[in-house]
Write a protein that holds these residues in place. Structure first.
Motif, PDB file in Angstrom:
ATOM      1  N   THR A   1     -13.361 -30.138 -35.788  1.00 34.77           N
ATOM      2  CA  THR A   1     -14.718 -30.691 -35.734  1.00 34.77           C
ATOM      3  C   THR A   1     -14.954 -31.588 -34.519  1.00 34.77           C
ATOM      4  O   THR A   1     -16.057 -32.131 -34.362  1.00 34.77           O
ATOM      5  N   TYR A   2     -13.978 -31.735 -33.636  1.00 35.07           N
ATOM      6  CA  TYR A   2     -14.130 -32.646 -32.497  1.00 35.07           C
ATOM      7  C   TYR A   2     -15.309 -32.265 -31.616  1.00 35.07           C
ATOM      8  O   TYR A   2     -16.196 -33.082 -31.340  1.00 35.07           O
ATOM      9  N   TRP A   3     -15.344 -31.004 -31.173  1.00 40.30           N
ATOM     10  CA  TRP A   3     -16.391 -30.621 -30.231  1.00 40.30           C
ATOM     11  C   TRP A   3     -17.766 -30.614 -30.890  1.00 40.30           C
ATOM     12  O   TRP A   3     -18.779 -30.935 -30.260  1.00 40.30           O
ATOM     13  N   GLU A   4     -17.823 -30.271 -32.148  1.00 41.19           N
ATOM     14  CA  GLU A   4     -19.098 -30.321 -32.883  1.00 41.19           C
ATOM     15  C   GLU A   4     -19.660 -31.741 -32.867  1.00 41.19           C
ATOM     16  O   GLU A   4     -20.861 -31.966 -32.585  1.00 41.19           O
ATOM     17  N   LYS A   5     -18.821 -32.721 -33.133  1.00 42.49           N
ATOM     18  CA  LYS A   5     -19.273 -34.107 -33.218  1.00 42.49           C
ATOM     19  C   LYS A   5     -19.562 -34.712 -31.851  1.00 42.49           C
ATOM     20  O   LYS A   5     -20.518 -35.490 -31.699  1.00 42.49           O
ATOM     21  N   ILE A   6     -18.760 -34.368 -30.854  1.00 39.41           N
ATOM     22  CA  ILE A   6     -19.007 -34.853 -29.496  1.00 39.41           C
ATOM     23  C   ILE A   6     -20.348 -34.338 -28.987  1.00 39.41           C
ATOM     24  O   ILE A   6     -21.159 -35.090 -28.409  1.00 39.41           O
ATOM     25  N   GLN A   7     -20.609 -33.043 -29.212  1.00 45.14           N
ATOM     26  CA  GLN A   7     -21.862 -32.463 -28.729  1.00 45.14           C
ATOM     27  C   GLN A   7     -23.079 -33.069 -29.422  1.00 45.14           C
ATOM     28  O   GLN A   7     -24.142 -33.230 -28.806  1.00 45.14           O
ATOM     29  N   ALA A   8     -22.946 -33.419 -30.681  1.00 43.10           N
ATOM     30  CA  ALA A   8     -24.074 -34.036 -31.398  1.00 43.10           C
ATOM     31  C   ALA A   8     -24.438 -35.380 -30.767  1.00 43.10           C
ATOM     32  O   ALA A   8     -25.624 -35.708 -30.619  1.00 43.10           O
ATOM     33  N   VAL A   9     -23.439 -36.159 -30.380  1.00 41.16           N
ATOM     34  CA  VAL A   9     -23.699 -37.452 -29.735  1.00 41.16           C
ATOM     35  C   VAL A   9     -24.370 -37.245 -28.382  1.00 41.16           C
ATOM     36  O   VAL A   9     -25.370 -37.905 -28.057  1.00 41.16           O
TER      37      VAL A   9
ATOM     38  N   GLU B   1     -16.584 -43.581 -30.900  1.00 40.53           N
ATOM     39  CA  GLU B   1     -16.165 -44.255 -29.665  1.00 40.53           C
ATOM     40  C   GLU B   1     -17.059 -43.837 -28.492  1.00 40.53           C
ATOM     41  O   GLU B   1     -17.484 -44.676 -27.681  1.00 40.53           O
ATOM     42  N   LEU B   2     -17.362 -42.526 -28.417  1.00 43.55           N
ATOM     43  CA  LEU B   2     -18.250 -42.031 -27.364  1.00 43.55           C
ATOM     44  C   LEU B   2     -19.631 -42.679 -27.489  1.00 43.55           C
ATOM     45  O   LEU B   2     -20.191 -43.159 -26.493  1.00 43.55           O
ATOM     46  N   GLU B   3     -20.183 -42.697 -28.690  1.00 41.49           N
ATOM     47  CA  GLU B   3     -21.519 -43.258 -28.865  1.00 41.49           C
ATOM     48  C   GLU B   3     -21.540 -44.747 -28.541  1.00 41.49           C
ATOM     49  O   GLU B   3     -22.481 -45.241 -27.898  1.00 41.49           O
TER      50      GLU B   3
ATOM     51  N   THR C   1     -10.566 -42.024 -25.346  1.00 35.96           N
ATOM     52  CA  THR C   1      -9.286 -41.688 -25.983  1.00 35.96           C
ATOM     53  C   THR C   1      -8.977 -40.198 -25.894  1.00 35.96           C
ATOM     54  O   THR C   1      -9.849 -39.346 -26.130  1.00 35.96           O
ATOM     55  N   THR C   2      -7.746 -39.879 -25.570  1.00 34.18           N
ATOM     56  CA  THR C   2      -7.283 -38.494 -25.580  1.00 34.18           C
ATOM     57  C   THR C   2      -7.389 -37.930 -26.998  1.00 34.18           C
ATOM     58  O   THR C   2      -6.903 -38.557 -27.945  1.00 34.18           O
TER      59      THR C   2
END
Length: 456
Positions: free
Chosen positions: A239-247, A206-208, A182-183
């Motif tokens: 907080t988008y990039w913080e959460k994406i990087q954690a996954v 969604e990524l995970e 998703t964009t």
């Protein structure tokens, strides 16, 4: 129109096939032929002046007449007009540029690899990821994750990373193994009552879920622009990039930051990664690297990517990839001078300050009946339009209003770019307050003309 102008435009329509263009329409009406540039302005063959509010293609950061870049190219042409980096050869400008880029990166990097464009660079990174997976014996780890509306280039592989339908339709893209999420556009895709942080959490989930569904051992990397440029200047939610990087860290998936548009000051910091606290394994650089005076792009890769590749090249005897013009000495010399100018003139701080003015001035259009959303960061922005005030909104299909507004804007001396119904702005970093004000004044006029045309 003089005979010379007519001849050039006619020859353009007759002989040139343009990228990102309706070829039949170009045959009928021809193109705007730009003859020269000076500062933030370009001039057509008739002498009409335009503010280039897209810096060409998000790229001419120093404007169109920087004599120091011309002189740097001339000096290098006279000394060594061409050499290559193949088979353990090299030259001074390439080495100097590599050292400068690796040492200025916001996170530890190991090496720089040079190509000629962002598309070539992203294509090369994909090949490096596949090469690394084979070197590590992880032969299933080949899938790449990107996002809808992302733009990472137009080669077969980079075009598969790109998530824009117009770049896929008719080309049999994307290739298998390229996955799109998703964009991260909060206003467009958030659910009712969902906060930005909750939206970011949902996208990370969604990524995970995608990783688990496909199998973590099949995913090589996630590619992302810090701010999505050609997709319409999509600014990530909080907080988008913080959460994406954690996954990604949880499943040991590499992160590739496509800084082709964001890099070298565009977001108000030297790199978009600094603006959003992104810690990538790979950075892809181009466009403002040479202010687009000459084609050049660079891949910065950390030890996690480089070391297995180096071991594999030793086992095979070579890294079977490269481009004739990669690391070209003249382009490298111009890039080095570009970085010097950005530093000496403190253009990153200037871009932050003048970018704030641009965001504030564009915000004055928020109450215009045709404006749906204004978004941006630093010296890049988008004004999303809506045809809802038209007498017959259905007669304005998606993209029609954006194209019409861009045409009116051009007729009033400003070149922007329409992405769907959004007008995007990314002026040269040397622009001043008067230039920003002129863009916004012309934009209001263009919107008023569109509104008048849409009235009953």
């Amino acid at each position: 129109m003089t005979q010379d102008i007519m001849t050039t435009e006619m020859r353009d329509a007759r002989y040139v096939m343009h990228p990102l263009t309706d070829a039949r329409a170009n045959l009928q009406s021809g193109s705007l032929i730009i003859d020269r540039g000076e500062g933030i302005h370009v001039y057509d063959l008739a002498g009409n002046r335009y503010i280039e509010a897209m810096a060409g293609l998000w790229s001419v950061g120093l404007g169109f007449s920087e004599t120091r870049l011309i002189e740097a190219a001339t000096r290098q042409m006279e000394r060594l007009p061409y050499y290559h980096p193949f088979t353990q050869k090299g030259h001074g400008p390439m080495v100097d540029l590599a050292e400068r880029l690796v040492t200025m990166a916001p996170v530890p990097m190991s090496k720089a690899f040079f190509t000629n464009s962002g598309s070539e660079a992203n294509d090369t990174v994909i090949k490096m990821l596949w090469y690394r997976a084979n070197a590590l014996g992880q032969t299933c780890r080949k899938k790449i994750i990107s996002r809808h509306r992302a733009y990472h280039g137009i080669t077969v592989a980079a075009g598969s990373l790109t998530g824009i339908p117009a770049n896929h339709t008719g080309f049999d893209l994307p290739l298998p193994g390229f996955l799109h999420l998703t964009t991260p556009h909060y206003r467009r895709f958030a659910q009712p009552g969902e906060s930005e942080e909750d939206f970011a959490t949902r996208l990370a989930t969604e990524l995970e879920e995608l990783i688990l569904r496909e199998g973590p051992d099949t995913i090589a990397a996630f590619f992302g622009e810090p701010v999505m440029g050609a997709g319409g200047v999509i600014v990530p939610p909080r907080t988008y990039w913080e959460k994406i990087q954690a996954v990604l860290a949880r499943y040991e998936i590499l992160l590739v930051a496509d800084e082709v548009i964001c890099g070298f000051g565009r977001t108000g910091r030297m790199f978009g990664c600094e603006t959003y606290d992104i810690r990538p394994d790979v950075m892809v650089l181009s466009k403002q690297l040479s202010s687009s005076y000459l084609p050049i792009s660079a891949i910065l890769l950390n030890g996690k990517l480089f070391e297995p590749i180096a071991d594999q090249t030793h086992a095979i005897g070579t890294f079977g990839h490269g481009f004739t013009g990669g690391g070209h000495p003249v382009a490298a010399a111009v890039a080095i001078e570009t970085l010097r100018i950005i530093e000496e003139r403190d253009l990153v701080a200037h871009a932050a300050a003048i970018g704030e003015r641009m965001q504030q001035r564009l915000a004055t259009l928020a109450d215009h009946p045709l404006v749906d959303e204004i978004r941006g960061v630093g010296l890049m922005a988008a004004v999303e339009l809506t045809p809802s005030r038209a007498a017959d909104p259905a007669s304005w299909p998606v993209g029609a209003l954006g194209r019409r507004a861009a045409l009116h804007l051009q007729q009033h001396g400003v070149i922007a770019r329409s992405v769907g119904d959004a007008l995007t702005f990314c002026p040269p970093m040397i622009i001043d307050g008067a230039g920003i004000d002129a863009i916004v004044t012309a934009l209001r006029t263009a919107l008023d003309l569109c509104l008048k045309e849409m009235a009953p």
